[in-house]
Motif scaffolding. Structure first.
Motif, PDB file in Angstrom:
ATOM      1  N   SER A 168       0.748  -1.283   0.043  1.00 62.38           N
ATOM      2  CA  SER A 168       0.129  -0.035   0.031  1.00 62.38           C
ATOM      3  C   SER A 168       1.039   1.101  -0.061  1.00 62.38           C
ATOM      4  O   SER A 168       0.186   2.420  -0.162  1.00 62.38           O
ATOM      5  CB  SER A 168      -0.871  -0.089   1.262  1.00 62.38           C
ATOM      6  N   GLN A 173       6.350   7.395   0.270  1.00 62.33           N
ATOM      7  CA  GLN A 173       6.514   6.267   1.250  1.00 62.33           C
ATOM      8  C   GLN A 173       7.730   5.275   0.853  1.00 62.33           C
ATOM      9  O   GLN A 173       8.464   4.620   1.716  1.00 62.33           O
ATOM     10  CB  GLN A 173       5.397   5.462   2.072  1.00 62.33           C
ATOM     11  N   GLY A 205      -1.733  12.911   9.094  1.00 58.59           N
ATOM     12  CA  GLY A 205      -2.335  12.047   7.847  1.00 58.59           C
ATOM     13  C   GLY A 205      -1.476  11.831   6.680  1.00 58.59           C
ATOM     14  O   GLY A 205      -2.088  11.381   5.509  1.00 58.59           O
ATOM     15  N   THR A 206      -0.268  12.192   6.760  1.00 63.50           N
ATOM     16  CA  THR A 206       0.512  11.931   5.459  1.00 63.50           C
ATOM     17  C   THR A 206       1.049  10.322   5.508  1.00 63.50           C
ATOM     18  O   THR A 206       1.842  10.109   4.789  1.00 63.50           O
ATOM     19  CB  THR A 206       1.628  12.898   5.512  1.00 63.50           C
ATOM     20  N   GLY A 207       0.655   9.676   6.402  1.00 63.49           N
ATOM     21  CA  GLY A 207       0.867   8.410   6.628  1.00 63.49           C
ATOM     22  C   GLY A 207       2.395   7.919   7.164  1.00 63.49           C
ATOM     23  O   GLY A 207       3.038   6.850   6.540  1.00 63.49           O
ATOM     24  N   LYS A 208       2.392   8.855   8.219  1.00 67.34           N
ATOM     25  CA  LYS A 208       4.199   8.601   8.881  1.00 67.34           C
ATOM     26  C   LYS A 208       4.033   7.246   9.709  1.00 67.34           C
ATOM     27  O   LYS A 208       4.960   6.408   9.570  1.00 67.34           O
ATOM     28  CB  LYS A 208       4.466   9.706   9.755  1.00 67.34           C
ATOM     29  N   SER A 209       3.046   6.871  10.377  1.00 69.35           N
ATOM     30  CA  SER A 209       3.080   5.836  11.354  1.00 69.35           C
ATOM     31  C   SER A 209       2.820   4.508  10.392  1.00 69.35           C
ATOM     32  O   SER A 209       3.242   3.446  10.702  1.00 69.35           O
ATOM     33  CB  SER A 209       1.679   5.991  12.351  1.00 69.35           C
ATOM     34  N   HIS A 210       1.864   4.905   9.219  1.00 71.68           N
ATOM     35  CA  HIS A 210       1.820   3.697   8.397  1.00 71.68           C
ATOM     36  C   HIS A 210       3.161   3.141   7.761  1.00 71.68           C
ATOM     37  O   HIS A 210       3.478   2.093   7.908  1.00 71.68           O
ATOM     38  CB  HIS A 210       0.895   4.431   7.204  1.00 71.68           C
ATOM     39  N   GLN A 333       2.662  19.628  15.326  1.00 69.50           N
ATOM     40  CA  GLN A 333       1.825  18.864  16.068  1.00 69.50           C
ATOM     41  C   GLN A 333       2.127  19.404  17.721  1.00 69.50           C
ATOM     42  O   GLN A 333       2.785  20.120  17.987  1.00 69.50           O
ATOM     43  CB  GLN A 333       1.493  17.292  15.994  1.00 69.50           C
ATOM     44  N   ARG A 366      -4.826  10.706   4.609  1.00 66.41           N
ATOM     45  CA  ARG A 366      -6.034  10.414   5.648  1.00 66.41           C
ATOM     46  C   ARG A 366      -7.214  11.372   4.969  1.00 66.41           C
ATOM     47  O   ARG A 366      -8.390  10.692   4.976  1.00 66.41           O
ATOM     48  CB  ARG A 366      -5.632  11.135   6.993  1.00 66.41           C
ATOM     49  N   GLY A 575      -2.458  11.033  16.662  1.00 68.30           N
ATOM     50  CA  GLY A 575      -2.253   9.649  15.921  1.00 68.30           C
ATOM     51  C   GLY A 575      -3.551   9.081  15.456  1.00 68.30           C
ATOM     52  O   GLY A 575      -3.190   8.010  14.641  1.00 68.30           O
ATOM     53  N   ARG A 600      -7.973  15.228  12.824  1.00 69.10           N
ATOM     54  CA  ARG A 600      -8.468  13.748  13.005  1.00 69.10           C
ATOM     55  C   ARG A 600      -9.391  13.107  12.181  1.00 69.10           C
ATOM     56  O   ARG A 600      -9.416  11.988  12.032  1.00 69.10           O
ATOM     57  CB  ARG A 600      -8.835  13.546  14.348  1.00 69.10           C
TER      58      ARG A 600
HETATM   59  N1  LIG Z   1      -0.105   4.370   1.578  1.00 75.02           N
HETATM   60  C1  LIG Z   1      -1.256   4.463   2.202  1.00 75.02           C
HETATM   61  N2  LIG Z   1      -2.499   3.819   1.595  1.00 75.02           N
HETATM   62  C2  LIG Z   1      -3.361   3.706   2.098  1.00 75.02           C
HETATM   63  N3  LIG Z   1      -3.752   4.084   3.691  1.00 75.02           N
HETATM   64  C3  LIG Z   1      -2.803   4.676   4.092  1.00 75.02           C
HETATM   65  C4  LIG Z   1      -1.542   4.927   3.457  1.00 75.02           C
HETATM   66  N4  LIG Z   1      -0.681   5.610   4.378  1.00 75.02           N
HETATM   67  C5  LIG Z   1      -1.525   5.781   5.444  1.00 75.02           C
HETATM   68  N5  LIG Z   1      -2.748   5.476   5.247  1.00 75.02           N
HETATM   69  C6  LIG Z   1      -3.944   5.560   6.127  1.00 75.02           C
HETATM   70  O1  LIG Z   1      -3.978   6.890   6.333  1.00 75.02           O
HETATM   71  C7  LIG Z   1      -4.310   7.184   7.862  1.00 75.02           C
HETATM   72  C8  LIG Z   1      -3.466   8.322   8.528  1.00 75.02           C
HETATM   73  O2  LIG Z   1      -2.188   7.421   8.448  1.00 75.02           O
HETATM   74  P1  LIG Z   1      -1.091   7.706   9.602  1.00 75.02           P
HETATM   75  O3  LIG Z   1      -1.868   7.519  10.801  1.00 75.02           O
HETATM   76  O4  LIG Z   1      -0.179   6.862   9.267  1.00 75.02           O
HETATM   77  O5  LIG Z   1      -0.811   9.322   9.338  1.00 75.02           O
HETATM   78  P2  LIG Z   1       0.448  10.023  10.322  1.00 75.02           P
HETATM   79  O6  LIG Z   1       1.202  10.856   9.325  1.00 75.02           O
HETATM   80  O7  LIG Z   1       1.142   9.130  11.310  1.00 75.02           O
HETATM   81  O8  LIG Z   1      -0.787  10.937  11.141  1.00 75.02           O
HETATM   82  P3  LIG Z   1      -0.467  11.735  12.447  1.00 75.02           P
HETATM   83  O9  LIG Z   1       0.483  12.692  12.089  1.00 75.02           O
HETATM   84  O10 LIG Z   1      -1.871  12.479  12.498  1.00 75.02           O
HETATM   85  O11 LIG Z   1      -0.054  10.762  13.412  1.00 75.02           O
HETATM   86  C9  LIG Z   1      -4.469   5.984   8.429  1.00 75.02           C
HETATM   87  O12 LIG Z   1      -5.809   5.171   8.384  1.00 75.02           O
HETATM   88  C10 LIG Z   1      -3.483   5.042   7.707  1.00 75.02           C
HETATM   89  O13 LIG Z   1      -3.964   3.667   7.747  1.00 75.02           O
END
Ligand SMILES: Nc1ncnc2c1ncn2[C@@H]1O[C@H](COP(=O)(O)OP(=O)(O)OP(=O)(O)O)[C@@H](O)[C@H]1O
Length: 860
Positions: A168, A173, A205-210, A333, A366, A575, A600
């Motif tokens: 994904s 990423q 919501g840019t998918g850092k934790s993902h 944040q 997100r 998060g 969020r």
């Molecule tokens: N490449 C991707 N494809 C599909 N969904 C994704 C992808 N990356 C992240 N997501 C989804 O998007 C949402 C936000 O991702 P995530 O929590 O990783 O963002 P974040 O940057 O860590 O946010 P925050 O700074 O708010 O903690 C989650 O539901 C995650 O599963």
């Protein structure tokens, strides 16, 4: 063979009986395994006629407590017999004779491949072939360290889940993921790359934790191969707060590195005893990952540095004990609750500045709604003295709808949250109860664990609260990952529909036996519901009491992993991703707080704002320049444009095309090639596989051999092997699938660049001398044509240690272009031989789904 030790006890093997066919033996065995006892007769006291009856209705006395036998057995079973249902399912599948070829390919391709090769080798070794006595064995005689490698997985993710996650990743990423993976790969090959210190940032919501879950999984998988002890941790996932760490299945930085709550400088080293036990756990650590680093201050980072130096015993002052570090977060944040954020110079020890390279994710995933995502990006960097644009103010004000709803309410302060939760509890649940945790401590005299009067003064690493107030109708949030595969994860919200109680006993208090929760997402708890019928609501899931070790001396707490969830603080939701939220901007007290709360939800419609004030949306002014001054991480360019005049061939041992066709399609470098040459496709004659934009040509193993010798008959019948080619639709290719010629190969020509090529796979059990003879036909076939010639494939001969094929090819005027190992074991078995071609280069590219790296061959 090294003796392996476990740090935790586990039931290793025992007979399994069917509860339907053999209930008496089944329940006897359950009780024997999971009910502590001195004698067998205690497992069926006289007044019970069957073991099953005692299991269902019996109770035993532990200290002052009387506990139901079922509770003890189930709790112990859950603790020691992990994944038993899945094992049973797998066994059933096996018994039903389901073809599990690709399942093994996904689980442990290399081990499975070696197993087949061992079987083949055993068979072929019985064929007398004096000439080949030396060269038929080479690759299986690997060095003793790697011959028994076990793939350990501390990440809690199955291979299938992990592949889904890795697939994904978006382009940004992926670029960061592969950068870290490359480092791990070099480390695995013993190339000793310099430690790296990386800061992955990006808006909410840019998918850092993902991304870090993906990095965590893959780097753990690779680096664990360096260790002989399966309990060693090469990579650990930590986060700055308990909530953030629960969110991603990590532990807190404090707990991981035994750092107390009070982090004062100068650094206080850990005592020898404590550091020794930490070293036993983390001695092999290569990459700690820290999530939500915006909440880490300079003192805490100094303690991480100090602990790592102590653990690694580095004699010099190299930072972080010469381990790599991945920090992830967004300075826009929430800042640390106390202490100076990392982007501000502390005027003392500064381990942050100039030591970390920054990689920024800019694509918001997100929020799918672009105008909302863009507005959030503006709010993120909005300064106190600036005015928000009228459009943004309008957009936000429109969300002051005054709607009353059950969605989560987000407040800046704890007091606001408690007030709202209690108010809602009183309003909605006239029969609310308070469940007091049951705490247990070790009696220093008897050494036994006993129920404690009152509560532990301090607990760590647990989300189990001292008191949980709730009632039927209460909104609650699960605080723990109870069953990840069933969606019962920390943060799942729902409504209490029933509270089950035990039959009251003399010395028992009013502790419920289960809480039934109907989760908002109907998929949460679905598996559990399919196994047992729900009496109270068709969609309710049973939440049982959980037990955590909460003190260093073995103290335990039993409590339901729930908390009221009509409202939460902004700090608790950093998060989190939700569909709908009511955000109060009253009493915002720090920079970044309003931005975290507003970001969020996935859509603007999901956001309801109370007490809107634009003045509370602001960030710390120092962040911009601090970020600009950080050195950037050099990343491969993942937005590919084909270079004119360059023809590219991707070559890869895919270890099952059916299992990995999706993975190929998300591999941006491979998909950018003009053709994709695959070995070990593991396809059958009738299999069809498609990738849009490409034409597929298949030569499966079964079609490659005749029956002229027992060896070929045998190879023909074996699973695996095979070669395949995806040709870009817009380019003219001539492909020849030869009649069985006792080499797994196919030929192709690309007339517009005068290229003639052959793609080959040699199974390990195919004696090299015999293969060399048959290779001559392949060479002769290409000699019929003029122009550039390329012979490539997986030859299963490690060029770094052996040269049978290389010498033959040199004799015929070919040069081999691959210079570095292509497999995780450090072998160079994927070869590219070229003749009559200038300006050909080969690049090794990382892949996550095969034990082989891919090769990109560019012909100019
Ligand atoms: N490449 C991707 N494809 C599909 N969904 C994704 C992808 N990356 C992240 N997501 C989804 O998007 C949402 C936000 O991702 P995530 O929590 O990783 O963002 P974040 O940057 O860590 O946010 P925050 O700074 O708010 O903690 C989650 O539901 C995650 O599963």
């Amino acid at each position: 063979m090294m003796k392996r030790t476990r740090t935790e006890p586990a039931v290793v093997r025992y007979p399994r009986f069917s509860p339907k066919k053999d209930p008496e033996k089944y329940f006897h065995s359950l009780l024997q395994l999971f009910l502590p006892h001195y004698e067998d007769c205690q497992l069926k006291p006289e007044r019970f006629s069957t073991y099953e009856e005692f299991y269902n209705n019996g109770a035993v006395k532990c200290g002052r407590d009387v506990t139901q036998v079922k509770c003890i057995v189930d709790a112990n079973r859950a603790l020691f017999e992990k994944e038993s249902d899945k094992i049973d399912q797998a066994q059933q599948l096996l018994e039903q004779g389901v073809d599990l070829e690709d399942a093994w390919a996904a689980l442990c391709p290399e081990t499975e491949k070696e197993r087949h090769e061992c079987i083949e080798l055993r068979k072929t070794n019985t064929i007398p072939d004096e000439d080949d006595s030396e060269c038929s064995i080479p690759d299986l005689v690997v060095n003793p360290r790697t011959s028994f490698s076990i793939e350990t997985n501390h990440t809690g993710m199955s291979r299938e889940e992990a592949l889904g996650l890795l697939r994904s990743l978006n382009a940004q990423q992926s670029a960061i993921f592969y950068k870290v993976r490359k480092w791990c790969f070099e480390k695995l090959l013993g190339e000793n790359p310099e430690p790296f210190h990386l800061f992955v940032t990006g808006g909410a919501g840019t998918g850092k934790s993902h991304l870090i879950k993906a990095i965590y999984y893959e780097s753990s998988r690779l680096l664990s191969q360096l260790s002989e002890n399966p309990d060693d941790r090469s990579v650990i996932l930590t986060a700055s707060t308990g909530v953030a760490s629960f969110q991603i299945g990590a532990s807190t930085i404090h707990n991981t590195f035994s750092i107390g709550a009070n982090v004062k400088l100068p650094y206080q080293p850990l005592s020898d005893d404590k550091i020794n036990s930490l070293r036993a756990k983390l001695g092999g650590l290569q990459i700690p990952i820290i999530d939500e680093v915006s909440m880490v201050d300079h003192h805490l980072l100094s303690y991480v540095h100090g602990r790592l130096r102590q653990i690694k015993q580095t004699g010099d002052y190299s930072i972080f004990g010469r381990v790599s570090l991945v920090c992830v977060g967004d300075f826009y944040q929430l800042p640390p609750v106390k202490g100076i954020p990392l982007y501000v110079d502390p005027k003392g020890v500064n381990l942050w500045d100039n030591n970390f390279e920054i990689a920024e994710l800019t694509q918001v995933v997100r929020q799918q709604d672009t105008s909302f995502a863009e507005m959030l990006n503006r709010l993120r960097v909005h300064k106190k003295n600036e005015t928000l644009s009228p459009n943004d103010i309008n957009m936000l004000k429109q969300r002051e709808t005054g709607e009353e709803c059950d969605a989560i309410h987000i407040f800046p302060t704890n007091a606001q949250v408690d007030e709202y939760n209690i108010q809602k509890l009183n309003e909605c649940c006239p029969e609310a109860i308070t469940i007091h945790a049951r705490d247990f401590a070790r009696n220093p005299e008897t050494g036994r664990i006993e129920r404690k009067v009152g509560f532990h003064a301090k607990v760590f690493n647990s989300c189990l609260d001292k008191c949980v107030s709730l009632g039927v109708g209460a909104r609650v949030m699960l605080r723990k990952n109870v069953d990840v595969s069933d969606g019962l994860v920390n943060g799942a919200c729902g409504t209490v529909v029933h509270i089950s109680r035990k039959q009251k006993r003399d010395d028992d208090d009013d502790f419920p036996s289960a809480i039934h929760v109907e989760f908002d997402n109907p998929n949460v708890g679905k598996v559990q519901r399919s196994k047992q019928q729900q009496k109270y609501s068709p969609n309710s899931t049973v939440i049982e009491v959980e037990e955590d070790q909460v003190t260093n001396d073995g103290g335990l707490r039993r409590q339901f992993p729930l908390k009221l969830a009509w409202a939460c603080t902004i700090h608790k939701v950093q998060g989190l991703t939700v569909d709908k939220a009511v955000v109060s901007l009253d009493k915002v007290f720090s920079p970044g707080q309003a931005y975290v709360a507003l970001s969020r939800v996935r859509t603007l419609d999901g956001l309801i704002i109370n007490n809107f004030k634009d003045s509370v949306i602001y960030c710390n002014e120092k962040i911009d320049s601090a970020m600009k001054n950080m050195p950037r991480l050099a990343l491969e360019n993942y937005s590919f444009v084909k270079t004119p005049g360059v023809f590219t061939i991707a070559l890869h041992n895919v270890q099952s095309l059916r299992a990995h066709v999706q993975d190929i399609q998300v591999h941006r470098q491979i998909m950018n090639a003009d053709c994709i040459c695959l070995t070990e496709t593991w396809l059958k004659v009738e299999d069809q596989v498609q990738i849009p934009g490409f034409v597929f040509e298949n030569n499966p193993r079964a079609k490659c051999y005749d029956n002229s010798t027992p060896l070929f008959t045998d190879l023909k019948q074996q699973r695996g092997g095979g070669v395949g080619l995806f040709c870009c639709e817009s380019i003219h290719f001539n492909v020849i699938i030869p009649e069985p010629c006792n080499v797994e190969c196919l030929y192709f020509a690309v007339p517009h660049i005068s290229l003639n090529a052959a793609l080959l796979y040699r199974p390990n059990s195919y004696p090299l001398n015999l293969f060399r003879q048959n290779m001559l036909h392949v060479i002769d076939e290409l000699e019929k044509h003029s122009g550039k010639k390329v012979i490539m494939g997986d030859f299963n001969e490690d060029i770094l240690t052996s040269s049978t094929i290389g010498t033959l090819m040199e004799l015929h005027g070919y040069s081999q272009l691959v210079q570095h190992p292509t497999t995780e074991k450090g072998t160079l078995i994927d070869h590219v031989y070229v003749k009559d071609a200038e300006n050909v280069s080969v690049e090794i590219v990382q892949t996550y789904y095969s034990y082989h790296q891919a090769l990109l061959i560019s012909l100019r």
